[in-house]
Design an enzyme around this catalytic site. Sequence first.
Site, PDB file in Angstrom:
ATOM      1  CD  GLU A  17      -2.881  -1.225   2.381  1.00  0.00           C
ATOM      2  OE1 GLU A  17      -2.717  -0.429   3.320  1.00  0.00           O
ATOM      3  OE2 GLU A  17      -3.797  -2.055   2.361  1.00  0.00           O
ATOM      4  CD  GLU A  37      -3.442  -5.851   3.811  1.00  0.00           C
ATOM      5  OE1 GLU A  37      -4.280  -5.038   4.252  1.00  0.00           O
ATOM      6  OE2 GLU A  37      -2.221  -5.663   3.868  1.00  0.00           O
TER       7      GLU A  37
END
Length: 457
Positions: free
Chosen positions: A178, A364
């Site tokens: 991320e 995720e």
Amino acid sequence: MQNTNNIDLSSLQRRDFASDFRWGCSTSSYQIEGAVDQDERGESIWDRFCATPGHIRDGSSGAMACDHYRRWPQDLDLARNLGTNAYRFSIAWPRIFANGRGRAANQKGLDFYSRLVDGMLERGLEPWVTLYHWDLPQALQDQGGWANRDTVDAFVDYTDVVSRHLGDRIKHWITHNEPWCTAFHGHYEGVHAPGLKDFKTALQVCHNVLVSHGLAIPVIRRNVPAARVGAALSLHPLKPASDSAQDAAATLRHDGLRNRWFLDPLHGRGYPADIWQRVGDNAPQVQPGDLEVIATATDFLGVNYYFPEIVADAPGQGVLATRVVEAENVERTAFGWEVSPEGMVTLLSRVARDYQPAEIYLTENGSTYDDVVGADGQIEDHQRRRYLMRHLAALKEIVALGIPVKGYFAWSLLDNFEWAEGYIRRFGLTHVDFATQQRRLKASGQWYRDFLRGETA
Ligand code: IFM
């Protein structure tokens, strides 16, 4: 997509997916390991950030977390007992180089991860390693952190050491987790370490992180000829707040920084021109060749999916003049994030259509609720279980659409240190009592296990 509220979720089965589909859980080093001063680990930016009162909602830190550094065999047993065949974890850079760089890596740190990886393999768990999940060595931050181009070189050296030591056993490599959060939570909103609030710095951090991703790839491939490499991006499907042309334009701008700012350069298109123009003098310094480096070919795209966003035009508000508005009458997790499995279908359809990655992994996906341990010791987290079921139903639809999704990693194996929220937010399929370190499989985890064993029909 058909609304998953109306789908018969009880018919969802593992055999709806390919036999080589990767099923796993994700974790990250700072969120679970604890033992921050063990075995010559150096200070990370999160140790420093947590030490300032007000940064973490419950005043906590990852100093103990799940004590995974000592309890890892038990935790890997949990992952095995779930029936997963893959496990995503991250390496704490300060365990390998206490000061971020140096001639000699810390053997104790390398040995820890070596034992951990062996433990995965012994349990039939394919290791999926992430090299950077936000715990930068503080010593590098003291020299400017990711805003300083030297950190790129330090990351490449660190990657070299880790891939040389673990590459005989790890095939799947994720460079960064991320990058949006690294850059914007950490350097613009100031809610994550290192806690800076400067837009220009955030854009430079983005760029340097992306360059470091591109430069690390050939290093991994040199050390691990069979490696499969990618990055894990946090991406969001977006909807305009109304039918107005203004909100539609705002949504495009928001998408430009939220999604395209990463997807475009990684796929060889450079930074999106509309946003580059808009950020003006805040644009990052790009050296000749950087865009080619960022676009270095990968084997897969990791997507972390949590929630969609609704965007409205907001003249005068920030560089983008946009604002995220709350959807009304939608289901939300305890974090306030909208529950939208349909959004996952929209997002992955868009990514597949616009960028055609060879393979996509949901690296995720998960939810936080206020879990209660019952008198019988059970955690009846029905909302999380339903969240998981509905997202797997969406996943089935995504696969049926021909989108090359090859694996799913639930966030997370364990309740853990949820960054600025401390231990208030629990995302685990396993409950952790942080006072005793007792682990208990929640109803959601029991369902995932039954699903993976083929016992949900
Ligand atoms: O806990 C985080 C993780 O570290 C990165 N992705 C989102 C998760 C939930 O907020």
